[in-house]
Design a protein around this motif. Structure first.
Motif, mmCIF file in Angstrom:
data_model
loop_
_atom_site.group_PDB
_atom_site.id
_atom_site.type_symbol
_atom_site.label_atom_id
_atom_site.label_comp_id
_atom_site.label_asym_id
_atom_site.label_seq_id
_atom_site.Cartn_x
_atom_site.Cartn_y
_atom_site.Cartn_z
ATOM 1 N N TYR A 191 0.850 -1.203 0.000
ATOM 2 C CA TYR A 191 0.000 0.000 0.000
ATOM 3 C C TYR A 191 0.880 1.246 0.000
ATOM 4 O O TYR A 191 0.684 2.158 -0.795
ATOM 5 N N GLU A 192 1.852 1.275 0.885
ATOM 6 C CA GLU A 192 2.715 2.458 0.994
ATOM 7 C C GLU A 192 3.401 2.757 -0.336
ATOM 8 O O GLU A 192 3.481 3.902 -0.762
ATOM 9 N N ARG A 195 1.259 4.541 -3.178
ATOM 10 C CA ARG A 195 0.634 5.844 -2.940
ATOM 11 C C ARG A 195 1.420 6.968 -3.572
ATOM 12 O O ARG A 195 2.624 7.072 -3.379
ATOM 13 N N GLU A 196 0.702 7.849 -4.245
ATOM 14 C CA GLU A 196 1.342 9.075 -4.678
ATOM 15 C C GLU A 196 1.405 10.048 -3.488
ATOM 16 O O GLU A 196 2.386 10.726 -3.272
ATOM 17 N N PHE A 197 0.308 10.089 -2.750
ATOM 18 C CA PHE A 197 0.261 10.982 -1.587
ATOM 19 C C PHE A 197 0.364 10.192 -0.311
ATOM 20 O O PHE A 197 -0.630 9.777 0.252
ATOM 21 N N ASN A 198 1.574 9.964 0.125
ATOM 22 C CA ASN A 198 1.683 9.307 1.422
ATOM 23 C C ASN A 198 2.172 10.333 2.439
ATOM 24 O O ASN A 198 2.825 10.009 3.413
#
Ligand code: SF4
Lengths: 199, 465
Positions: A191-192, A195-198
């Motif tokens: 998942y991490e 992501r573009e926005f983490n």
């Protein structure tokens, strides 16, 4: 050591007050401990003891007639702060089940995470329980988690209660959320990375 | 069909969703403080595991800290121990701490936003129910218990069921003397302290749009007081302007990318809510609570309900509450003597709150019968207040400006209201004993609290402005 919960047959302690908030269950000034143990002593502290620390005889926990592993309370039990200390104090005092006609969300979660079963019943059934205990302080309640039933033993009246299947399995088998989440480690890393926005 | 803002954020954070199981939700920011974290760190030690993503957790000391002489060691042994444990745990596990003496220290829900850590679209949790405050930025923010703190430390995830969604719309414009605290006290008095249990609440409407970020935070802060899991407000230009340039906010190209994303964060026009409530801002007066839960509130000029107005089965709780407050059913609060005024807490301790109070009290002096404590929400708020000369105004008015912390909001430190005394407080809870054993709390806005400080009695602030 992991606790499990399956079945309970016990007398109960009645507390027919609504909106019991977590500041009543365990006042903030007792939140200074850094372990989970020993909170039972201060459960309902300000209702239970006067300013000198002497027990107030009129409070139900000081009445030797009433004992047991089930606490029965009025609507909207556990509202207020998210302090898990409220659940710890109830568990540490020796309660395994809390019955009410309504529970505050965070409290319900905290209770389940500590292997205390919140049993939500209808207003009508709650009233019957209070009446049964009023008529006989020794009145027993039976809680069957597998069948999701709560019964007033003497009269045989019963009601079913809801619990989500995941939490039910946790209680019966004695495993907790962290065990499950740790098993998802790979999914979490995936998942991490996706992501573009983490942030 | 369109999506609500809650669903949009939720869907962006689901790591694993399995039938029969709660969703594993990824958490962007985790705040911790000294009271609800020690047992969680202990749990990690027992399992022999590290903090999974230490840079996503920030710590501060707020609940227990003294508000006088913070540079000296904490006198009370248990409080000192808790604060020391936080230092030890954060050191050992590599978590950033804004402890006592640090220029960023303050109430956890005040510092997150002011440092630009709190951003739209985030999932934010903290072992404290007023985490809902951060929802003002269009984040999904909610309080968790210590077992859940341990989950987040261990895995940066939490197990949750998707909440129901409620929309609360406040249309029209606020009247003079009415501020955001009055809006939220009004809503809670209408729907009760459990009226939003199980819901995530989105606040919207003209009256909300017109509020500053700090005023929005006051609203979201108290959404937990109606039982909600959290409250949030869609981000807009007001939000972006507030965040821009703050310490940890995105910069340069990152900023532009972030804003483009944040602009998608609103409920779609055809999104369905499980419940919708609509209120008119013009109906809201300065509010005050008279009982021992935040739902027991009314317009400051009103009378407490009489016994006849209360349903039979509610009467015992109602009477118990008024007995505790030593108030008569059916009586008015206007003119009632107060002993303490507390301006502070994560609800109302930001710089705007202090400015609002200072603007009102400048040139006035407190009444002799009251003691007035102003406790800023953070070191930065304190510094800003001094820069603006607000400290001088308070000094001249006889108000004590203290150092940051939770203070008399929950009375864990020495700032307790003595038994039997009445305190008009800008905090969020009027529970029995919340501000000290047998202390009696009236919740109100900073303006209404300041008015009482000047007159010494419960006052309709509209008569003084
Ligand atoms: S100010 Fe009060 S409500 Fe806010 S975090 Fe501190 S104790 Fe909790």
């Amino acid at each position: 050591m992991k606790k499990v919960f399956q079945h309970l047959n016990s007398t109960a302690v009645p507390l027919p007050i609504e909106n019991i908030d977590t500041d009543q269950i365990i006042p903030a000034r007792f939140l200074k401990a850094t372990t989970r143990e020993g909170f039972g002593e201060n459960l309902f502290r300000d209702w239970r003891f006067d300013a000198n620390g002497d027990p107030k005889p009129e409070f139900v926990l000081n009445n030797p007639l009433y004992k047991g592993e089930i606490l029965v309370a009025g609507k909207n039990f556990g509202c207020g702060s998210s302090r898990e200390h409220a659940a710890w104090s109830i568990g540490d005092y020796g309660f395994k089940v809390v019955v009410s006609s309504f529970f505050a969300d965070i409290f319900k979660n905290n209770a389940l995470n500590n292997f205390i079963l919140p049993v939500q019943v209808s207003e009508g059934f709650l009233h019957k329980i209070f009446s049964a205990i009023e008529a006989d302080a020794e009145a027993k309640l039976e809680v069957d988690l597998e069948a999701q039933l709560i019964r007033i033993v003497a009269s045989g009246e019963q009601e079913s209660f809801d619990i989500n299947p995941y939490k039910k399995a946790c209680l019966i088998n004695g495993y907790d959320d962290i065990d499950y989440l740790l098993s998802l480690r790979n999914n979490i890393e995936q998942y991490e990375n996706s992501r573009e926005f983490n942030f | 069909m369109g999506k609500t803002l809650v669903d949009k954020i939720w869907d962006q954070h689901v790591v694993v969703s399995k039938p029969g199981f709660p969703d594993a939700l990824y958490i962007n920011t985790h705040f911790i403080h000294e009271v609800t974290s020690p047992q969680a760190f202990d749990g990690l030690r027992k399992r022999g595991i590290p903090v999974f993503r230490p840079q996503k957790t920030r710590a501060t000391a707020d609940h227990n800290v003294p508000t006088i002489n913070q540079h000296l060691p904490i006198k009370e042994a248990l409080s000192r121990h808790q604060v020391e444990m936080l230092t030890k745990n954060t050191n050992e596990f590599g978590v950033e701490l804004y402890g006592l003496g640090h220029p960023f220290q303050g109430i956890v829900h005040v510092i997150g936003p002011e440092l630009g850590i709190t951003l739209p679209g985030m999932t934010i949790v903290c072992g404290d129910s007023h985490t809902s405050t951060h929802g003002a930025f269009g984040a999904m923010a909610f309080g968790i218990g210590t077992s859940e703190v341990e989950q987040v430390l261990a895995t940066q995830c939490i197990l949750q069921y998707r909440p129901k969604r409620m929309k609360i719309e406040i249309n029209g414009q606020l009247k003079r003397g009415v501020v955001s605290k009055d809006i939220i006290l009004y809503i809670i008095s209408k729907i009760s302290a459990s009226g939003a249990t199980g819901y995530f609440v989105e606040f919207c409407g003209e009256a909300i749009r017109n509020l500053s970020m700090e005023a929005r935070m006051t609203i979201c802060n108290m959404s937990i007081e109606m039982g909600a899991r959290g409250g949030l407000i869609a981000p807009d230009q007001t939000t972006f302007d507030y965040i821009k340039g703050r310490q940890f906010a995105p910069q340069g190209a990152d900023w532009d990318k972030a804003v483009a994303y944040w602009q998608t964060l609103h409920s779609d026009a055809d999104a369905e809510f499980d419940r919708v409530l609509t209120f008119d801002a013009a109906d809201i007066e300065p509010m005050i609570t008279y009982g021992t839960n935040p739902g027991m509130g009314m317009g400051v000029t009103h009378h407490i309900p009489s016994l006849e107005q209360i349903e039979d089965k509610e009467r015992p709780s109602f009477k118990k509450s008024l007995d505790y407050m030593a108030l008569e059913p059916g009586s008015a609060l206007l003119g009632k003597k107060v002993d303490y005024v507390f301006i502070g807490s994560c609800t109302n301790s930001r710089i705007e709150d202090l400015r609002m109070v200072a603007g009102f009290v400048a040139g006035k002096h407190k009444a002799d019968n009251v003691e007035v404590w102003v406790v800023p929400g953070s070191k930065q708020v304190e510094a800003q207040a001094k820069k603006e000369g607000i400290d001088k105004i308070f000094e001249a008015a006889g108000f004590q400006l203290r150092e940051p912390g939770c203070s008399a909001c929950l009375g864990m430190n020495e700032d307790k209201i003595p038994a039997g005394m009445y305190c008009i407080s800008t905090s969020n809870r009027n529970f029995e004993g919340r501000q000290g054993p047998n202390a009696r709390t009236f919740l109100a806005s900073p303006l209404t609290a300041a008015a009482a400080a000047i007159t010494g009695v419960v006052t309709d602030v509209r008569e003084l402005i």
